[in-house]
Design an enzyme around this catalytic site. Sequence first.
Site, PDB file in Angstrom:
ATOM      1  N   HIS A  24      42.179  36.952  36.327  1.00  0.00           N
ATOM      2  CA  HIS A  24      41.915  38.377  36.565  1.00  0.00           C
ATOM      3  C   HIS A  24      40.722  38.602  37.508  1.00  0.00           C
ATOM      4  CE1 HIS A  24      44.933  38.849  33.624  1.00  0.00           C
ATOM      5  NE2 HIS A  24      44.593  40.019  33.154  1.00  0.00           N
ATOM      6  N   HIS A  79      53.532  45.696  30.496  1.00  0.00           N
ATOM      7  CA  HIS A  79      52.208  46.015  31.080  1.00  0.00           C
ATOM      8  C   HIS A  79      52.320  45.641  32.543  1.00  0.00           C
ATOM      9  CE1 HIS A  79      47.989  45.274  31.987  1.00  0.00           C
ATOM     10  NE2 HIS A  79      48.027  43.985  31.752  1.00  0.00           N
ATOM     11  N   GLU A  81      50.019  44.977  34.983  1.00  0.00           N
ATOM     12  CA  GLU A  81      49.032  44.247  35.772  1.00  0.00           C
ATOM     13  C   GLU A  81      49.760  43.200  36.619  1.00  0.00           C
ATOM     14  OE1 GLU A  81      45.688  42.824  33.536  1.00  0.00           O
ATOM     15  OE2 GLU A  81      44.463  42.674  35.352  1.00  0.00           O
ATOM     16  N   ASP A  83      49.638  40.103  37.273  1.00  0.00           N
ATOM     17  CA  ASP A  83      50.102  38.797  36.798  1.00  0.00           C
ATOM     18  C   ASP A  83      51.446  38.894  36.074  1.00  0.00           C
ATOM     19  OD1 ASP A  83      48.550  40.194  34.930  1.00  0.00           O
ATOM     20  OD2 ASP A  83      47.899  38.405  33.883  1.00  0.00           O
ATOM     21  N   HIS A 146      45.315  45.282  26.943  1.00  0.00           N
ATOM     22  CA  HIS A 146      44.001  45.677  27.349  1.00  0.00           C
ATOM     23  C   HIS A 146      44.004  46.688  28.494  1.00  0.00           C
ATOM     24  CE1 HIS A 146      43.605  42.954  31.039  1.00  0.00           C
ATOM     25  NE2 HIS A 146      44.824  42.824  30.634  1.00  0.00           N
ATOM     26  N   ASP A 165      49.698  40.780  26.593  1.00  0.00           N
ATOM     27  CA  ASP A 165      48.457  40.010  26.747  1.00  0.00           C
ATOM     28  C   ASP A 165      47.783  39.668  25.413  1.00  0.00           C
ATOM     29  OD1 ASP A 165      48.325  39.592  29.481  1.00  0.00           O
ATOM     30  OD2 ASP A 165      47.390  41.513  29.868  1.00  0.00           O
ATOM     31  N   TYR A 194      39.653  33.464  25.688  1.00  0.00           N
ATOM     32  CA  TYR A 194      40.485  34.565  26.173  1.00  0.00           C
ATOM     33  C   TYR A 194      40.021  35.888  25.552  1.00  0.00           C
ATOM     34  CZ  TYR A 194      44.886  36.971  27.280  1.00  0.00           C
ATOM     35  OH  TYR A 194      45.834  37.840  27.750  1.00  0.00           O
ATOM     36  N   HIS A 225      50.591  34.892  28.014  1.00  0.00           N
ATOM     37  CA  HIS A 225      49.802  33.776  28.553  1.00  0.00           C
ATOM     38  C   HIS A 225      49.690  32.690  27.489  1.00  0.00           C
ATOM     39  CE1 HIS A 225      48.554  36.095  32.020  1.00  0.00           C
ATOM     40  NE2 HIS A 225      48.229  37.089  31.214  1.00  0.00           N
TER      41      HIS A 225
HETATM   42 FE1  FEO Z   1      46.504  42.096  31.723  1.00  0.00          FE
HETATM   43 FE2  FEO Z   1      47.957  39.264  31.704  1.00  0.00          FE
HETATM   44  O1  FEO Z   1      47.568  40.867  32.489  1.00  0.00           O
END
Ligand code: FEO
Length: 401
Positions: A24, A79, A81, A83, A146, A165, A194, A225
């Site tokens: 990130h 989500h 984001e 990734d 998050h 996440d 994490y 992840h």
């Molecule tokens: Fe908040 Fe794994 O992206």
Amino acid sequence: MQPVEIKKNIYWVGFVDYDHRDFHGYSRSPDGSTYNAYLIKDQKNVLVDTVAPGCAGTLLCRLAKTLEPEKVDYIVCNHLERDHSGALAEVVERVKPEKIFVSQTGLKSFAGYFAGKNWPVQAVKNGETLNIGSRNIVFQETRMLHWPDSMVSYIPEDKLLISNDIFGQNIASSARFADDFGDDAEFEKRIKEYYYNIVLPYSPMVLKALPLLEKLDIDMIAPDHGLIHRGAKAVRFIVDFYRRMAEQKPQQRALIFYDTMWQSTESMAYAACSGLEENGVPTRLMSVKHNHHSAVMTELADCGAVLAGSPTHNNGVLPLVTAQLAYMKGLRPQNRVGGAFGSYGWSGEAPKYLQEQLASMGMTMPAEPVKCAWQPDRDVLKACHELGRTVAETLKRKCQG
Ligand code: FEO
């Protein structure tokens, strides 16, 4: 490049990124991470989440080993984001899904990332159920875990929670399941790493979300992840682990982070460390020159006390200490005892500044900061030892209370 069947007709089709180091953009991932995506084969075939930019080819190849990509009907974006959505455009182009599901708040980030795309996007409501044949997917919003758009997908028929996440770790490995990893201590460390670098500021939301998730019948948690938590025992473990981290009850360990110019502040750090250790508080001493700011935060997961040290430099503190303080403050640790110290040549602002910074994070500061002109003599080292002792006594009382 095979998919991994995690439940009958449900496959991991993600990407293991062994080269990723800068998670990130700010947090260390020492040996990489994974972007997990999951394919559910049913009357409607559903891809839950995608992968980071540049990884679409791998996802599509892996998926194609079990289903022609064109047969994916729905994509769920828990989500948005990058990734998890960085590969979305390539995947959508190939799959041409009938629908893409996002949370209500996800519509906003969707518009921000994919403005002008004429895709069949549909927002789902909190608690809404999507039937896909023999299964249902229940969407549960987890705002600010998050990101504002975060949600999780629960498949009751499989007792499976695809948790986005939450419950993740930065681990790049051929293991897909936590019980295949083979190093429990390292696994726990990665969970802490994490949490303390990504999730910590949202601990109040974690404490709200856990009871909701605990009402569900779950025997597998598949995060976006790292490794999948398989079996009721593993699910209990990670949920309890999260609760403990979110509660931040005081722990009888201390962290000292510092930087030094000519070893005066370093000598003070060692003296404070002795004061803590000799009064029953195991302590980890971390030079910010030699430890990444993420590693310092990870250490904080086990520490109820934090001492910060820096020499005065240009009327302030050394730059790596400034960075560490700003990073720590942003992650909003709670319920800590603090202490500050530092050497100086002429102006001497650093210790007071450190004291104020730690106090501004809500830490209990039981002693005045220790200041030392030029280099520490016996009296200064005694004062640092005493600082360590005072912090230790305060922390022990807090732990008992
Ligand atoms: Fe908040 Fe794994 O992206």
